[in-house]
Design an enzyme around this catalytic site. Structure first.
Site, PDB file in Angstrom:
ATOM      1  N   MET A  41       0.867  -1.203   0.003  1.00  6.71           N
ATOM      2  CA  MET A  41       0.055   0.112  -0.135  1.00  6.71           C
ATOM      3  C   MET A  41       1.006   1.269  -0.040  1.00  6.71           C
ATOM      4  O   MET A  41       1.778   1.340   0.835  1.00  6.71           O
ATOM      5  CB  MET A  41      -0.997  -0.056   1.081  1.00  6.71           C
ATOM      6  CG  MET A  41      -1.852   1.204   1.330  1.00  6.71           C
ATOM      7  SD  MET A  41      -3.205   0.734   0.164  1.00  6.71           S
ATOM      8  CE  MET A  41      -4.295   2.269   0.675  1.00  6.71           C
TER       9      MET A  41
ATOM     10  N   ASP B 109      13.853   8.868  -5.855  1.00  6.77           N
ATOM     11  CA  ASP B 109      13.401   7.930  -4.643  1.00  6.77           C
ATOM     12  C   ASP B 109      14.042   6.645  -4.751  1.00  6.77           C
ATOM     13  O   ASP B 109      13.339   5.753  -4.407  1.00  6.77           O
ATOM     14  CB  ASP B 109      11.863   8.092  -4.604  1.00  6.77           C
ATOM     15  CG  ASP B 109      11.408   7.581  -3.341  1.00  6.77           C
ATOM     16  OD1 ASP B 109      11.905   8.066  -2.351  1.00  6.77           O
ATOM     17  OD2 ASP B 109      10.256   6.982  -3.391  1.00  6.77           O
TER      18      ASP B 109
END
Length: 357
Positions: free
Chosen positions: A28, A141
């Site tokens: 998630m 990232d």
């Protein structure tokens, strides 16, 4: 017309085509839920990512469009690839990608890695970054959880949701703190592909040591930890700091000398230490590039200059500064999806000018 089936996952409705079965939640994120599924067409396991409310705001709509454009453009063995995309009757968007069994974060928290695995993983990271950077894309990232690995030790970089154009005035607060390059922390202004090399260096160090190299509690603590090992940044780096507050903070720190990495990584061989030294450099312009790293002695067992491809063309970032309404992004998104599926006779957006005239 595709037939859709519904399933409830963590209170979220997954509305997917009947091609996919056996949905199981695997992750998630801030912008979506990921499930594993069985592709009944290919009989392969896949990852299905539902993008949450992709058209709720212009910012999210642009982000969704950017992610799809990057998926379509970046085609490389060490970059996650798109195998399907569809829009559900509820207008949610689903990306389907290959499913790899684990990620580097899980591997690193389960057991120490042997030298040959560290070398092979770092080689594949650098091979992927060489390609991504050649396309004019900065990941921004890179961290162990964004590096997927399968049972054959094949490695793929994923999650280009934050990726952006190489831009000398790039701004934002982006990557996970432990792996964030100092120029992001210090300036929030000017950075480029070198931020990914720093992140890869932090990941390399973590593979060697079995724990994060710079586990800062916040930005201030993070930077202090970095200087304890790498010393005070040189003046020419400090002079690039744009923020007065940041500049005062850096100048207030005690002067520190760079520590030999050999003292920290006692079991690593000399070539590993040398490569790490070249990756963890304060001055981005003096940091080793992905192409140079591939040719380093440490990666010699895997280096093959004939099989380390670059992108055929640069990624087209012209849409990125466009300020468009949601409905326009939606039309452009639908056009890209139809193009992906090779549907003929649809209105194409290639001639769209950014910003619109």
């Amino acid at each position: 017309m595709a037939e859709f089936v519904r399933a409830q996952i963590f209170g979220t409705t997954f509305e997917i085509t009947s091609r996919y079965s056996d949905l199981q939640p695997v992750g998630m994120g801030a912008f979506g839920l990921v499930c594993s599924a069985r592709d009944q067409l290919t009989n392969q396991n896949v990852a299905v990512k539902k993008l949450m409310k992709p058209f709720s705001t212009p910012v999210l709509a642009k982000r969704t469009y950017r992610e799809l454009k990057l998926f379509k453009h970046l085609r490389h063995e060490n970059v996650i690839s798109l195998s399907d995309i569809f829009i559900s009757p509820l207008e949610d968007i689903y990306f389907v990608t290959e499913l790899l069994g684990t990620d580097l974060h899980r591997l690193l928290t389960s057991r120490p890695l042997e030298k040959q695995f560290i070398q092979y993983f770092l080689y594949q990271i650098m091979r992927g970054l060489k390609y991504v950077h050649s396309a004019g894309v900065v990941h921004r990232d890179l961290k162990p959880s964004n590096i997927l690995v399968n049972e054959n030790c094949d490695l793929k970089i994923c999650d280009f949701g934050l990726a952006r154009i190489q831009d000398p005035q790039m701004t934002a607060y982006v990557s996970t703190r432990y792996y964030r390059a100092p120029e992001i922390m210090l300036t929030w202004q000017k950075y480029d592909v070198e931020v990914d090399i720093w992140s890869a260096g932090c990941i390399f160090a973590e593979m060697l040591e079995g724990k994060p190299l710079f586990p800062g509690k916040d930005h201030v603590n993070q930077f202090s930890i970095i200087t304890e090992l790498l010393g005070t940044p040189p003046d020419d780096v400090i002079n690039t700091i744009a923020s007065e507050n940041t500049l005062r903070f850096v100048k207030s720190l005690p002067k520190r000398e760079r520590q030999p990495l050999r003292n920290k990584f006692k079991n690593a061989d000399d070539s590993a230490i040398d490569l790490l030294e070249r990756m963890l450099v304060f001055d981005p312009k003096k940091r080793i590039t992905a192409t140079e790293a591939l040719a380093h002695d440490y990666l010699a067992p895997y280096h093959d200059p004939t099989d380390e491809p670059v992108a055929e063309e640069k990624f087209d970032w012209s849409f990125n500064d466009a300020d468009l309404p949601v409905d326009t992004w939606k039309i452009m998104m639908y056009s890209e999806i139809l193009d992906y599926h090779n549907v003929e006779g649809v209105p194409q957006m290639e001639d769209q000018q950014f910003p619109p005239q």
